[in-house]
Scaffold this active site. Structure first.
Site, PDB file in Angstrom:
ATOM      1  N   GLU A  47      37.041  30.347  54.216  1.00  0.00           N
ATOM      2  CA  GLU A  47      36.066  31.116  53.449  1.00  0.00           C
ATOM      3  C   GLU A  47      36.534  32.551  53.203  1.00  0.00           C
ATOM      4  O   GLU A  47      36.247  33.130  52.155  1.00  0.00           O
ATOM      5  CB  GLU A  47      34.712  31.101  54.166  1.00  0.00           C
TER       6      GLU A  47
ATOM      7  N   GLU B 296      30.967  33.114  49.002  1.00  0.00           N
ATOM      8  CA  GLU B 296      31.933  32.747  50.046  1.00  0.00           C
ATOM      9  C   GLU B 296      31.742  33.608  51.296  1.00  0.00           C
ATOM     10  O   GLU B 296      31.946  33.141  52.416  1.00  0.00           O
ATOM     11  CB  GLU B 296      33.379  32.869  49.549  1.00  0.00           C
TER      12      GLU B 296
ATOM     13  N   HIS C  67      29.207  32.077  53.326  1.00  0.00           N
ATOM     14  CA  HIS C  67      29.743  30.919  54.051  1.00  0.00           C
ATOM     15  C   HIS C  67      30.557  31.363  55.260  1.00  0.00           C
ATOM     16  O   HIS C  67      30.510  30.741  56.318  1.00  0.00           O
ATOM     17  CB  HIS C  67      30.617  30.071  53.117  1.00  0.00           C
TER      18      HIS C  67
ATOM     19  N   GLU D 257      39.130  25.043  46.015  1.00  0.00           N
ATOM     20  CA  GLU D 257      37.819  24.460  46.320  1.00  0.00           C
ATOM     21  C   GLU D 257      37.967  23.028  46.812  1.00  0.00           C
ATOM     22  O   GLU D 257      37.285  22.605  47.740  1.00  0.00           O
ATOM     23  CB  GLU D 257      36.898  24.513  45.095  1.00  0.00           C
TER      24      GLU D 257
ATOM     25  N   GLU E 138      31.388  23.518  47.852  1.00  0.00           N
ATOM     26  CA  GLU E 138      32.738  23.512  47.274  1.00  0.00           C
ATOM     27  C   GLU E 138      32.766  22.646  46.017  1.00  0.00           C
ATOM     28  O   GLU E 138      33.478  22.948  45.057  1.00  0.00           O
ATOM     29  CB  GLU E 138      33.774  22.998  48.284  1.00  0.00           C
TER      30      GLU E 138
ATOM     31  N   HIS F 235      31.292  24.823  43.321  1.00  0.00           N
ATOM     32  CA  HIS F 235      32.231  25.870  42.918  1.00  0.00           C
ATOM     33  C   HIS F 235      33.341  25.298  42.039  1.00  0.00           C
ATOM     34  O   HIS F 235      33.726  25.885  41.020  1.00  0.00           O
ATOM     35  CB  HIS F 235      32.846  26.545  44.149  1.00  0.00           C
TER      36      HIS F 235
HETATM   37 FE   LIG Z   1      33.848  27.718  47.731  1.00  0.00          FE
END
Ligand SMILES: [Fe+2]
Lengths: 72, 87, 189
Positions: free
Chosen positions: C35, C64, C67, C135, C165, C168
């Site tokens: 991340e 991110e 995360h 990703e 992910e 993204h």
């Molecule tokens: Fe991501």
């Protein structure tokens, strides 16, 4: 749902390989690979459900669990 | 924030997390779909809702943001724990 | 600038006291596809990309960091009450002798974080393809960690991160289409 986003293949196994064959190897092909540009007005989850799933749109949801565990 | 948090705190937090999550999803979506009018409408509606939830949480548990994005109690209560990774 | 909010993006719960899991999770903290690398990659690329996709890079880069905080929370919860003996049994004695239970930006094998994880070619298509790959690699890493973990609550949070992910990657794919200027053609014809 998860099964259609899960693919597998069987690696070649030689008689001289030291370990017993694993059988199938698995890999994911999640929905984003097929979506293209997201169209307008896709159905949505409720906010609580969206948070729990990790996406607002059911079309992208891809539940994952250990595929090797399931097989045993 | 009080030292042990009641169950109600976790429920409020999840309420905010759910609404904020919709806002994150719509933000990324609108970054690539800036012309989607109904998504913009939905975004603004949820932005309003998150303000109300934020206010409700802060009145009980202290500021969620600082640098002036939240009001302060007396004494200064931004640095009171517990912090998100502790709860 | 950035404004911090006293709130995790998603609730982090851990059922079992199993510090070994922290050893795996550190991969997503200071690893190549973790991340931190993701946040820094996107927030760095946005200075040399067409205006149309700067917003997206800024917003994904910011998410991110949320995360990263979730991963840190998992590791914190798994190690904070562990004695040196328990950490030794969990296979993280080598971390302990250098850092005690402090978090450190390294991967699961102990390799320290390096700037070479953060690709920046300056070519918008090359960089966005890099981001899509990043990703998918992060998604795969979450799968391998879930395969290693038997903690249901932890896996629930990891599934959330894996799903992010996927989203993204979707948005970066759309960003490529925007730069190809396919999108407008589709709308008008
Ligand atoms: Fe991501």
């Amino acid at each position: 749902m998860s099964s259609s986003n899960q693919k597998s293949y069987v690696p070649y196994h030689s008689p001289y390989d030291p370990c017993p064959p694993i059988g199938k190897k698995y890999y994911s092909t999640p929905p984003n690979l097929y979506m293209g540009f997201q169209p307008y007005n896709l159905p949505q989850y409720s906010p609580k459900e969206a948070l729990q799933k990790g996406t607002l749109w059911p079309a992208f949801y891809d539940y994952y669990e250990n595929p090797y565990e399931r097989r045993r | 924030m009080p030292s042990t948090l009641p169950e109600e705190f976790y429920q409020w937090m999840e309420e905010l997390q759910a609404v904020d999550f919709v806002l994150v999803e719509l933000t990324l979506y609108l970054d690539t779909h800036p012309q989607d009018q109904s998504a913009v409408q939905q975004f603004n509606q949820f932005a309003k809702q998150r303000k109300q939830i934020k206010r409700a949480i802060e009145s009980k548990y202290g500021p969620l943001q600082q640098y002036g994005n939240s009001y302060s109690g007396m004494p200064w209560n931004w640095s009171d724990g517990p912090w998100p990774w502790q709860v | 600038m950035w404004v911090y909010e006293k709130k995790l993006q998603y609730p982090v719960k851990v059922t079992s006291c199993n510090p070994t899991l922290a050893k795996y999770l550190i991969e997503q903290y200071g690893g190549a596809d973790g991340e931190l690398a993701a946040a820094l990659r996107y927030l760095n690329q946005r200075y040399t990309i067409p205006d149309k996709v700067i917003g997206l890079l800024t917003d994904i880069g910011t998410e991110e960091f949320a995360h990263l905080e979730m991963i840190a929370t998992m590791i914190y919860k798994l190690t904070k009450d562990a004695t040196p003996e328990q950490l030794k049994a969990a296979g993280i004695a080598d971390h302990y002798v250098n850092h005690d239970s402090a978090l450190f930006y390294h991967n699961a094998a102990g390799v320290p974080f390096t700037a070479s994880y953060i690709a920046a070619k300056g070519d918008p298509i090359a960089d966005l393809y890099e981001d899509i790959a990043a990703e998918e690699k992060a998604r795969a890493t979450y799968q391998w960690i879930i395969n290693m973990s038997d903690d249901p609550d932890l896996n629930d949070s990891l599934r959330f991160l894996r799903e992010r992910e996927i989203i993204h990657s979707q948005r970066f794919r759309e960003a490529v289409e925007i730069l190809k200027e396919e999108r407008d053609r589709k709308i008008f014809f």
